[in-house]
Design a protein around this motif. Sequence first.
Motif, PDB file in Angstrom:
ATOM      1  N   LEU A 213       0.826  -1.210   0.000  1.00 17.27           N
ATOM      2  CA  LEU A 213       0.000   0.000   0.000  1.00 17.27           C
ATOM      3  C   LEU A 213       0.859   1.259   0.000  1.00 17.27           C
ATOM      4  CD1 LEU A 213      -2.768  -1.075   2.554  1.00 17.27           C
ATOM      5  CD2 LEU A 213      -3.019  -0.806   0.083  1.00 17.27           C
ATOM      6  N   ALA A 214       1.947   1.240   0.762  1.00 17.53           N
ATOM      7  CA  ALA A 214       2.843   2.402   0.794  1.00 17.53           C
ATOM      8  C   ALA A 214       3.466   2.635  -0.575  1.00 17.53           C
ATOM      9  CB  ALA A 214       3.932   2.184   1.844  1.00 17.53           C
ATOM     10  N   ARG A 215       3.866   1.577  -1.218  1.00 22.25           N
ATOM     11  CA  ARG A 215       4.453   1.711  -2.549  1.00 22.25           C
ATOM     12  C   ARG A 215       3.448   2.294  -3.537  1.00 22.25           C
ATOM     13  NH1 ARG A 215       4.748  -0.856  -7.246  1.00 22.25           N
ATOM     14  NH2 ARG A 215       6.742  -0.807  -8.361  1.00 22.25           N
ATOM     15  N   LEU A 217       0.928   4.262  -2.843  1.00 19.06           N
ATOM     16  CA  LEU A 217       0.763   5.681  -2.534  1.00 19.06           C
ATOM     17  C   LEU A 217       1.928   6.506  -3.068  1.00 19.06           C
ATOM     18  CD1 LEU A 217      -0.632   5.710   1.126  1.00 19.06           C
ATOM     19  CD2 LEU A 217      -1.746   6.629  -0.913  1.00 19.06           C
ATOM     20  N   ILE A 218       3.126   5.987  -2.937  1.00 15.40           N
ATOM     21  CA  ILE A 218       4.304   6.708  -3.425  1.00 15.40           C
ATOM     22  C   ILE A 218       4.208   6.940  -4.921  1.00 15.40           C
ATOM     23  CG2 ILE A 218       6.787   6.443  -3.889  1.00 15.40           C
ATOM     24  CD1 ILE A 218       7.018   5.192  -1.077  1.00 15.40           C
ATOM     25  N   HIS A 219       3.858   5.922  -5.674  1.00 18.85           N
ATOM     26  CA  HIS A 219       3.782   6.065  -7.129  1.00 18.85           C
ATOM     27  C   HIS A 219       2.664   7.009  -7.545  1.00 18.85           C
ATOM     28  CE1 HIS A 219       6.778   3.242  -8.719  1.00 18.85           C
ATOM     29  NE2 HIS A 219       6.591   2.567  -7.607  1.00 18.85           N
ATOM     30  N   ARG A 220       1.574   7.020  -6.792  1.00 21.84           N
ATOM     31  CA  ARG A 220       0.439   7.856  -7.182  1.00 21.84           C
ATOM     32  C   ARG A 220       0.618   9.320  -6.775  1.00 21.84           C
ATOM     33  NH1 ARG A 220      -4.884   4.001  -6.010  1.00 21.84           N
ATOM     34  NH2 ARG A 220      -4.511   2.584  -7.756  1.00 21.84           N
ATOM     35  N   HIS A 221       1.432   9.580  -5.782  1.00 26.53           N
ATOM     36  CA  HIS A 221       1.577  10.953  -5.282  1.00 26.53           C
ATOM     37  C   HIS A 221       3.029  11.419  -5.325  1.00 26.53           C
ATOM     38  CE1 HIS A 221      -2.594  10.849  -3.852  1.00 26.53           C
ATOM     39  NE2 HIS A 221      -2.338   9.635  -3.400  1.00 26.53           N
ATOM     40  N   LEU A 222       3.775  10.892  -6.263  1.00 29.71           N
ATOM     41  CA  LEU A 222       5.206  11.172  -6.318  1.00 29.71           C
ATOM     42  C   LEU A 222       5.496  12.648  -6.569  1.00 29.71           C
ATOM     43  CD1 LEU A 222       7.654   9.358  -5.975  1.00 29.71           C
ATOM     44  CD2 LEU A 222       7.820   9.200  -8.446  1.00 29.71           C
ATOM     45  N   GLY A 223       4.589  13.345  -7.244  1.00 26.04           N
ATOM     46  CA  GLY A 223       4.812  14.751  -7.532  1.00 26.04           C
ATOM     47  C   GLY A 223       4.638  15.668  -6.345  1.00 26.04           C
ATOM     48  N   ASP A 224       4.142  15.144  -5.236  1.00 23.60           N
ATOM     49  CA  ASP A 224       3.956  15.953  -4.033  1.00 23.60           C
ATOM     50  C   ASP A 224       5.302  16.116  -3.325  1.00 23.60           C
ATOM     51  OD1 ASP A 224       3.316  17.118  -1.634  1.00 23.60           O
ATOM     52  OD2 ASP A 224       1.886  15.572  -1.011  1.00 23.60           O
ATOM     53  N   PRO A 225       5.860  17.325  -3.291  1.00 27.15           N
ATOM     54  CA  PRO A 225       7.184  17.496  -2.663  1.00 27.15           C
ATOM     55  C   PRO A 225       7.173  17.249  -1.161  1.00 27.15           C
ATOM     56  CG  PRO A 225       6.226  19.624  -3.220  1.00 27.15           C
ATOM     57  CD  PRO A 225       5.337  18.584  -3.832  1.00 27.15           C
ATOM     58  N   LEU A 227       5.681  14.714   0.239  1.00 23.89           N
ATOM     59  CA  LEU A 227       5.514  13.286   0.499  1.00 23.89           C
ATOM     60  C   LEU A 227       6.755  12.745   1.199  1.00 23.89           C
ATOM     61  CD1 LEU A 227       3.577  10.871  -0.045  1.00 23.89           C
ATOM     62  CD2 LEU A 227       4.934  10.406  -2.097  1.00 23.89           C
ATOM     63  N   ASP A 228       6.568  12.201   2.379  1.00 21.15           N
ATOM     64  CA  ASP A 228       7.676  11.621   3.142  1.00 21.15           C
ATOM     65  C   ASP A 228       7.118  10.542   4.056  1.00 21.15           C
ATOM     66  OD1 ASP A 228       6.382  13.009   5.173  1.00 21.15           O
ATOM     67  OD2 ASP A 228       7.968  14.501   5.431  1.00 21.15           O
ATOM     68  N   ALA A 229       7.964  10.018   4.947  1.00 18.46           N
ATOM     69  CA  ALA A 229       7.537   8.923   5.816  1.00 18.46           C
ATOM     70  C   ALA A 229       6.374   9.338   6.719  1.00 18.46           C
ATOM     71  CB  ALA A 229       8.719   8.444   6.660  1.00 18.46           C
ATOM     72  N   SER A 230       6.410  10.552   7.233  1.00 15.42           N
ATOM     73  CA  SER A 230       5.332  11.008   8.115  1.00 15.42           C
ATOM     74  C   SER A 230       4.006  11.077   7.374  1.00 15.42           C
ATOM     75  CB  SER A 230       5.678  12.385   8.700  1.00 15.42           C
ATOM     76  OG  SER A 230       6.825  12.305   9.519  1.00 15.42           O
ATOM     77  N   THR A 231       4.035  11.616   6.144  1.00 16.08           N
ATOM     78  CA  THR A 231       2.814  11.716   5.341  1.00 16.08           C
ATOM     79  C   THR A 231       2.276  10.329   5.014  1.00 16.08           C
ATOM     80  OG1 THR A 231       3.679  13.734   4.344  1.00 16.08           O
ATOM     81  CG2 THR A 231       1.816  12.697   3.257  1.00 16.08           C
ATOM     82  N   GLN A 234       0.725   8.685   8.077  1.00 13.07           N
ATOM     83  CA  GLN A 234      -0.562   9.277   8.391  1.00 13.07           C
ATOM     84  C   GLN A 234      -1.653   8.749   7.456  1.00 13.07           C
ATOM     85  OE1 GLN A 234      -0.630  13.540   8.021  1.00 13.07           O
ATOM     86  NE2 GLN A 234      -2.532  13.759   9.173  1.00 13.07           N
ATOM     87  N   ARG A 235      -1.352   8.666   6.178  1.00 11.01           N
ATOM     88  CA  ARG A 235      -2.350   8.201   5.216  1.00 11.01           C
ATOM     89  C   ARG A 235      -2.645   6.709   5.366  1.00 11.01           C
ATOM     90  NH1 ARG A 235      -0.741  11.368  -0.441  1.00 11.01           N
ATOM     91  NH2 ARG A 235      -1.071  13.463   0.364  1.00 11.01           N
ATOM     92  N   LEU A 236      -1.668   5.968   5.881  1.00  9.25           N
ATOM     93  CA  LEU A 236      -1.841   4.527   6.055  1.00  9.25           C
ATOM     94  C   LEU A 236      -2.319   4.161   7.457  1.00  9.25           C
ATOM     95  CD1 LEU A 236       1.395   3.410   4.169  1.00  9.25           C
ATOM     96  CD2 LEU A 236      -0.946   3.023   3.406  1.00  9.25           C
ATOM     97  N   SER A 237      -2.501   5.187   8.301  1.00 11.61           N
ATOM     98  CA  SER A 237      -2.968   4.985   9.680  1.00 11.61           C
ATOM     99  C   SER A 237      -2.061   4.039  10.451  1.00 11.61           C
ATOM    100  CB  SER A 237      -4.422   4.456   9.683  1.00 11.61           C
ATOM    101  OG  SER A 237      -5.283   5.366   9.052  1.00 11.61           O
ATOM    102  N   CYS A 238      -0.750   4.267  10.335  1.00 10.55           N
ATOM    103  CA  CYS A 238       0.215   3.478  11.094  1.00 10.55           C
ATOM    104  C   CYS A 238       1.282   4.420  11.645  1.00 10.55           C
ATOM    105  CB  CYS A 238       0.849   2.395  10.231  1.00 10.55           C
ATOM    106  SG  CYS A 238       1.965   3.027   8.944  1.00 10.55           S
ATOM    107  N   SER A 239       2.117   3.917  12.514  1.00 12.28           N
ATOM    108  CA  SER A 239       3.211   4.732  13.041  1.00 12.28           C
ATOM    109  C   SER A 239       4.373   4.741  12.052  1.00 12.28           C
ATOM    110  CB  SER A 239       3.677   4.178  14.382  1.00 12.28           C
ATOM    111  OG  SER A 239       4.305   2.921  14.201  1.00 12.28           O
ATOM    112  N   ARG A 240       5.241   5.733  12.186  1.00 13.60           N
ATOM    113  CA  ARG A 240       6.417   5.760  11.314  1.00 13.60           C
ATOM    114  C   ARG A 240       7.299   4.552  11.572  1.00 13.60           C
ATOM    115  NH1 ARG A 240       9.366  11.376  11.831  1.00 13.60           N
ATOM    116  NH2 ARG A 240       8.748  11.068  13.999  1.00 13.60           N
ATOM    117  N   ALA A 241       7.369   4.119  12.829  1.00 15.38           N
ATOM    118  CA  ALA A 241       8.204   2.958  13.159  1.00 15.38           C
ATOM    119  C   ALA A 241       7.704   1.708  12.437  1.00 15.38           C
ATOM    120  CB  ALA A 241       8.208   2.732  14.673  1.00 15.38           C
TER     121      ALA A 241
END
Length: 316
Positions: A213-215, A217-225, A227-231, A234-241
């Motif tokens: 799922l993370a992958r 999201l990355i491919h679909r929103h790659l143009g968002d500057p 976009l990082d681990a925190s974002t 948050q979108r995946l409803s999990c912790s960064r760890a």
Amino acid sequence: MFLSLSTDTLRPRDAYDFWRETVFYDFEADTPSPVQRDGFQARASALIAPRGDVYWYQSDPVSGRRRQNHCRREERGLVNLGLVLAGERCHEQDGDRALRSGPGELLFYDPAHPSRVAWGPHQGLHLSLDRDAVCQALGGDPPPPSELIQTLHHSPLFPFLHDQLRLLAHHGATLDIKHQSLILDQIIDLALATLNTIGRRPEKERPTLLFALARQLIHRHLGDPDLDASTLAQRLSCSRATLYRAFADQDLTVAGYLREVRLRRVWRLLRGAPAHQTIADIAARCGFVDSTSFSRLFRRRFGMRPRDLRQQHRLR
């Protein structure tokens, strides 16, 4: 991005050389016959999208060999999976048996290996898929084409993939680019899922749902500057760890994967973007807002400057 090429407006004696140098450039084309030299015709269309490309084409006979020196570093990023729509395709990858594919049959091409291909008068369609995504789905490098195609027929998802490729071939060109991109994204997911069903990796070692799922999201929103681990977390409803562990299970880091995918997309876009699009604009579309930092990362990754790559492909 939608592109089209055709020999229709060219002089007959220029058509074969144009097609060889523009479309068939990664093969050493065979010497044209008198018929090819005096009357070759071909046309192709392509949809270049973030997660992969799709190509439609119709052509008179063309053949050639891809030698070891053609297997350049930049070509290792993609593999092709497609469908013969009309005519016949003969393909033999070094070390594998020769394959003859007719209408309705699959084709698979891995540019990382030398091979020989010979098309008769034909129509075809293929997806260009991210090599890392394919290897992730299979649990290793792709097997020889004969083995992969034979095994795919035993996948429970094969009939669905085959039908979707056929529908895309017959109706995709009639859609607007927004709907083409939507359908292509879904077919890429289906292709990777189908490859995953024949993968060699044990189930417990396959990518976790969170990583998949993370992958996506990355491919679909790659143009968002931003976009990082925190974002992503948050979108995946999990912790960064938790997200970091999902990537670590694949021997990856979130930041490293994000950077690599962005750089590869810039690479692909630079090779086909029209001249009026600046390098800075293309980089920004892929999430790079600092031109200096982007140029440094690009040169470190590919061993050349972005403008060198663009100039290289303009000269072809």
